[in-house]
Design an enzyme around this catalytic site. Structure first.
Site: not given
Ligand code: PMP
Length: 421
Positions: A235, A204, A176
């Site tokens: 996302k 992502h 991320s």
């Molecule tokens: N996994 C990754 C790699 C993320 O970047 C994120 C959110 N930034 C999440 C899980 C969490 O997802 P959510 O926003 O649906 O809680």
């Protein structure tokens, strides 16, 4: 109370204090930020679906048909036909035996890891995995081995040391904060050799990578080899919520044992319907995925031309490493003053000394928007005296605890790893 004030003060002094900014209107390529028009370069609305009229209409219709909320957890009375419909669609899209929705990606990762990794097991987690994976490791009763970022040799060393107790290898597919991709083939091969499950977080990657946006696992042709694929609806799919693709036994086990599913209200019908509509659009218009990929390349090339590199990024996530947290914040403010919003990301989200502007392009950006934004970002970063960043960030000192250190064991391998974590 004094302690809280002192901690806030310390955060301010270290340049780590955060404040909430306010967006008016829907997420789009351009938004009003604290009342001022800006080009948005840090949204995860990668495909421009959160603000798509069909997605918004589907959510509004679902509110009228099923109500605003689900009313209860899924195991009580909150499991609705619309939840089942999206699970079926996602399982088909991901070519997975089944799919189980959770309230969010954070809840999916913490709940799944804590349920699958039990006392006596060892979880293997990439050093740059998302915080929700780190917290899943902390919640699990298993020990955690944190292997160097994207380093199959280090992972294998850990698997060997675990002597058959390795239960789960877990990794982001697209990281991320760096936009690089995990070595999935090597990980799967090691998992087979050492008899461990593999769990991949495609937060992502879904909608962004692979055939029709099916993810990095699909891109590598490893759908049958990866046991668990987590993804978020928040996302590229423009809504909110998350899912776990797995086999029927694992799904049934999670329904019975994943505490974040059992003890949390089911997703609101409008969020589910919005994601269903977004998935439908993604399947009709796979060219959005191509446009996102091309836009990532446009941004990397433009930054390069302006004398700043995007590190190891291979995707739509294009970070520009600045260095110290105050420098990254100052660069963010300079870019903002010229109408470009790329949020500064600081510890503990990234390691000390690698604070950055994390640029996230969207399919809905035009090339000329991206090229001119690259110029603004580059001059904002270079004005602070930042050197051209190295292409590789993984050798940076590791400061944020990536996982709970295992309890001390005299002479054991985990003692050393506790230091590294
Ligand atoms: N996994 C990754 C790699 C993320 O970047 C994120 C959110 N930034 C999440 C899980 C969490 O997802 P959510 O926003 O649906 O809680």
């Amino acid at each position: 109370m004094d302690e809280i004030a002192a901690q806030l003060d310390e955060l301010r002094q270290r340049g780590l204090h955060r404040k909430l900014r306010l967006i008016s209107g829907p997420q789009g390529a351009r938004v009003l930020l604290d009342g001022k028009p800006v080009l948005l370069l840090c949204s995860n609305n990668y495909l421009g679906l959160a603000d798509h009229p069909r997605v918004r209409e589907a959510a509004a219709d679902a509110a009228m048909r099923w109500g605003a909320g689900a009313g209860a957890s899924r195991l009580v009375s909150g499991n609705m036909t619309i939840h089942r419909r999206l699970e079926e669609q996602l399982a088909e899209f991901k070519r997975s035996p089944t799919c189980l929705m959770f309230g969010s990606g954070y809840l999916a990762n913490t709940g799944t890891i804590a349920a699958l990794a039990r006392e006596g097991d060892v979880v293997f987690s990439d050093a740059l995995n998302h915080a929700s994976i780190v917290d899943g490791c902390r919640l699990a009763r298993a020990r955690t081995f944190v292997y160097e970022h994207c380093d199959p040799d280090h992972l294998e060393w850990g698997l060997r040391e675990a002597e058959g107790r390795g239960s789960l290898i877990v990794t982001d597919s697209v990281f991320s904060m760096d936009g690089d991709i995990a070595p999935l083939e090597e990980i799967v091969e090691l998992a087979e050799r050492y008899d461990a499950r593999v769990m991949v977080d495609e937060a992502h990657a879904t909608g962004c990578i692979g055939p029709g946006g099916a993810g990095a696992v699909a891109d590598a042709g490893l759908e049958d080899e990866v046991d668990i694929r987590v993804g978020t609806l928040g996302k590229a799919l423009g809504s909110y919520g998350a899912y776990v693709c797995c086999d029927d036994d694992v799904a049934e086990y999670l329904v019975n044992c994943a505490r974040t599913l059992i003890f949390s209200t089911a997703l609101p019908p409008p969020a589910v319907a919005g994601a269903l509509a977004a998935l439908e659009i993604l399947r009709e218009q796979p060219e959005r995925v191509d446009r996102l990929r091309r836009n990532g390349q446009v941004m990397r090339d433009a930054l390069d031309a302006h004398g700043v590199g995007a590190g190891p990024s291979e995707t739509h996530i294009v970070p520009v490493v600045v260095g110290g947290a105050p420098d990254a914040m100052a660069a963010c403010e300079r870019a903002l003053a010229r109408g470009v919003f790329a949020q500064a990301i600081r510890p503990p989200t990234v390691r000390e000394g690698t604070s950055r502007l994390r640029l996230a392009v969207m399919a809905s950006h035009t090339r000329s928007e991206l090229r001119s934004a690259a110029g603004v970002v580059a001059s904002a970063v270079l004005a602070g005296g930042a050197r051209r960043p190295e292409r590789e960030t993984r050798a940076e000192p590791e400061l944020e605890p990536a996982a709970a250190p295992p309890p001390p064991r005299a002479g054991g391998v985990y003692d050393q790893l506790a230091e590294a974590a």
